[in-house]
Design an enzyme around this catalytic site. Structure first.
Site, short mmCIF file in Angstrom:
data_model
loop_
_atom_site.label_atom_id
_atom_site.label_comp_id
_atom_site.label_asym_id
_atom_site.label_seq_id
_atom_site.Cartn_x
_atom_site.Cartn_y
_atom_site.Cartn_z
N ARG A 25 6.87 -7.80 10.54
CA ARG A 25 6.31 -8.51 9.19
C ARG A 25 7.16 -7.67 8.20
NH1 ARG A 25 3.29 -7.54 5.24
NH2 ARG A 25 2.40 -5.65 6.34
N ARG A 26 7.10 -6.44 8.33
CA ARG A 26 8.01 -5.58 7.37
C ARG A 26 9.44 -6.01 7.38
NH1 ARG A 26 9.37 -0.79 7.76
NH2 ARG A 26 8.45 -0.22 9.79
N ARG B 97 1.94 3.72 -5.32
CA ARG B 97 1.46 5.08 -4.85
C ARG B 97 2.06 6.11 -5.87
NH1 ARG B 97 -0.40 6.92 0.66
NH2 ARG B 97 -1.13 4.88 1.30
N ARG C 123 -8.81 5.19 5.62
CA ARG C 123 -9.67 5.20 4.66
C ARG C 123 -9.67 4.43 3.51
NH1 ARG C 123 -13.55 9.29 3.97
NH2 ARG C 123 -14.08 9.70 1.66
N GLY C 124 -8.56 3.93 2.96
CA GLY C 124 -8.45 3.05 1.92
C GLY C 124 -8.98 1.68 2.51
N GLU C 125 -9.09 1.40 3.59
CA GLU C 125 -9.56 0.04 4.08
C GLU C 125 -11.28 0.23 3.90
OE1 GLU C 125 -7.90 -1.92 7.37
OE2 GLU C 125 -6.84 -0.02 7.90
N SER D 13 0.85 -1.14 -0.06
CA SER D 13 0.16 0.23 0.04
C SER D 13 1.09 1.33 -0.14
CB SER D 13 -0.80 0.03 1.21
OG SER D 13 -0.17 -0.16 2.36
N HIS D 14 2.21 1.05 0.42
CA HIS D 14 3.11 2.18 0.26
C HIS D 14 4.16 2.02 -0.91
CE1 HIS D 14 1.07 3.18 4.04
NE2 HIS D 14 1.43 4.16 3.66
N ASP E 82 3.97 2.80 13.67
CA ASP E 82 3.29 3.81 12.74
C ASP E 82 2.00 3.54 12.38
OD1 ASP E 82 2.71 5.64 10.83
OD2 ASP E 82 4.32 4.78 9.42
N PHE E 83 0.93 4.30 13.13
CA PHE E 83 -0.45 4.23 12.68
C PHE E 83 -1.17 5.31 12.61
CE2 PHE E 83 0.27 3.20 17.26
CZ PHE E 83 -0.48 4.40 17.97
N LYS F 265 -10.00 8.51 24.09
CA LYS F 265 -8.71 8.62 24.13
C LYS F 265 -7.82 8.98 22.89
CE LYS F 265 -8.41 5.79 28.24
NZ LYS F 265 -7.86 4.75 28.92
#
Lengths: 345, 345
Positions: free
Chosen positions: B310-311, B52, B187-189, B47-48, B179-180, B231
């Site tokens: 995983r990355r 892109r 939005r892509g999901e 996805s990145h 990184d989240f 939160k």
């Protein structure tokens, strides 16, 4: 017919200082603790009010905090870091000592950190966040706790409830402030469910085998869960790294090893970041404080709430009408004042 | 029979740089973009990855990013703040320019911020976090996005998906990195669920009236929700304040006003904090990097996972075996290289 007693903020402060002094705290420690205890009562935040005095004294009696500590500023090691050695006293007194230096530093460098080492955590982080915002600075504060929370996917307590608090100054009114545990719930809430014989909501905790549980006993024997799944777990881990390991102080599992109990106030360090919006916005168009008001208006304008508003509403009432204590609360203060540390069993 | 093509990391990098150059990006912009696109492919983070490129070129074609921008360091205004004016180019090139100054500053002051202004966000924040950790510093990075998320208790899009990323350096292996998005889902999901005709999980979104919905169409017309309830909503608001308003750059609702679309890369600013663990731990016992390894072992030892593993596993495979693209992906690269911006409809 009410048997409640109403005191001014100043009168309650004097009362609490007297109790803490009677229990052996020096004026620096007693004054700082009294201020946050009274702030809790003033804001109708009872869980951080006079109810906490006993916990503080229990920690004193257990010899886990030095009631005579005189915190000291450590000579500078880096331009953007102010460090206070709490001398094993409460964090609050160390924070009060470090605040002017932090403010001066953040104004000068744009961004600065206050590191508090070897302190005993007491009460919430919002009093500290608010104190920084009173100087026109934004603040981000975090600290570890004791290991009671399992990392997402794990089965055993490792992380603390690791609170994170943030504040942004607002002209003429209380700041934008949030202050929350990075666990789904506070440990005290699980304890309250246990005493009330009530089941926990789902998603709060796991049992000793790592299976989800709604039984408070099983949860207390097992582990709490971080808020927001793997994201909250990651934030809590970040707090262990930045506000424990990085600043050369204890992590939540180490705190538990040192104390041997979750009924005493945790001994650790704390990290306070202060940002100067004026320095960060320099040379750019728009006043950051005015723009922030636009964001807050947009939040409130669609029916959402800003955090801490309930506290601020209570604060306004306390300022005009004083703080009202129940008969039982006054009796408890009387007992603490009469007996000092002997009141702690 | 596979029609896939395997390229070395260097060969894919050259290919992507060539495509971006053909589309009008100068070498500074093309080089920086290619590096993060190839990093995405290398880490099997599709996805990145090259997916892109089209989005980047669409933003160029729409005139919303300057493909010829030469980012510049702004003369110092405060000791702990490094500022880069991206000159309306992509954030990535501005970050690369600012990184050495940020590293030097954080080493000297203990804590420093890199502010990037007037940039177009592209890709994830983890490449930047990892780049900071390569210098032995911890990093906390955040930026706004465009208004697609309702604050908790609200009913309309106001906050962005506002990502937050953090990294801690580890000797001899990839850093601890998360990184989240501060929304429940990206939005892509939601778009992917819509295309697949699938319902959303509960808790992801609300419809235009603020009612919970699992219908992707209703969710796209309504608003996404922050992760972790109030939160996450508070953290997302903090990101608007610190990484939008404080640094004199756009908030998520302002970004949407400027772009008029969520299909273009957002124009805004970015805030990167760098911490020197050596400076913060100075004078305290224990090596912070060694102690952090103990924490990571305790997390992994109870069956929980560290983020980004995983990355990193995919990265190791790519390093030894190269990056494999499908026939369709290669055809897409061929088409982009042949047509340049004309490939964008």
């Amino acid at each position: 017919m009410s048997e409640s007693t109403t005191l001014s903020i100043e009168a309650l402060d004097a009362r609490v200082r007297s109790i803490l002094g009677r229990a052996g705290l020096n004026p620096v420690q007693a004054g700082a603790l009294a201020r946050v205890i009274v702030a809790g009562e003033r804001d109708a935040c009872k869980s951080h009010g006079i109810y906490r005095i006993e916990g503080a004294l229990r920690t004193v009696k257990a010899g886990k905090v030095n009631p005579l500590a005189q915190p000291r500023l450590v000579p500078d090691q880096a331009a953007a870091i102010v460090r206070v050695d709490a001398q094993h006293g409460f964090a609050n007194a160390a924070f009060e000592l470090g605040l002017p230096a932090l403010v001066e530093r953040a104004r000068r460098t744009g961004l600065a950190a206050l590191v508090i080492n070897d302190c005993t955590h007491f009460s919430a982080l919002w009093p500290e966040v608010e104190a920084v915002t009173e100087h026109g600075l934004a603040a981000l504060v975090m600290c570890p706790s004791y290991a009671t929370v399992a990392p997402t996917g794990g089965i055993r307590p490792l992380l603390g409830t690791n609170p994170m608090a943030f504040g942004w100054p607002r002209a003429g009114q209380p700041p934008y402030v949030f202050d929350f545990a990075t666990s789904v719930a506070a440990r005290g809430e699980i304890e309250l469910h246990r005493r009330a014989g009530k089941q926990l909501p789902e998603g709060w905790a796991i049992d000793v085998d790592g299976a989800p549980t709604t039984d408070p006993e099983a949860a207390l024997a097992g582990a709490m869960l971080p808020f927001g799944g793997h994201k909250g777990s990651a934030i809590s881990t970040m707090i262990e790294l930045l506000a424990g390991i990085m600043i050369g102080d204890l992590t939540s599992p180490e705190v538990l090893d040192v104390l041997g109990s979750t009924t005493l106030a945790p001994v650790h360090g704390e990290l306070i970041l202060a940002f100067s919006p004026q320095a960060f916005a320099a040379g750019r168009s728009g006043d950051p404080f005015a723009r922030a008001e636009g964001l807050f208006e947009a939040i409130v304008g669609q029916g959402a709430r800003l955090p801490s508003q309930r506290r601020f509403a209570a604060r306004a009432v306390s300022a005009s009408q004083g703080i009202t204590l129940t008969e039982a609360e006054v009796a408890q203060l009387d007992r603490l004042e009469a007996l000092g540390l002997d009141a702690i069993t």
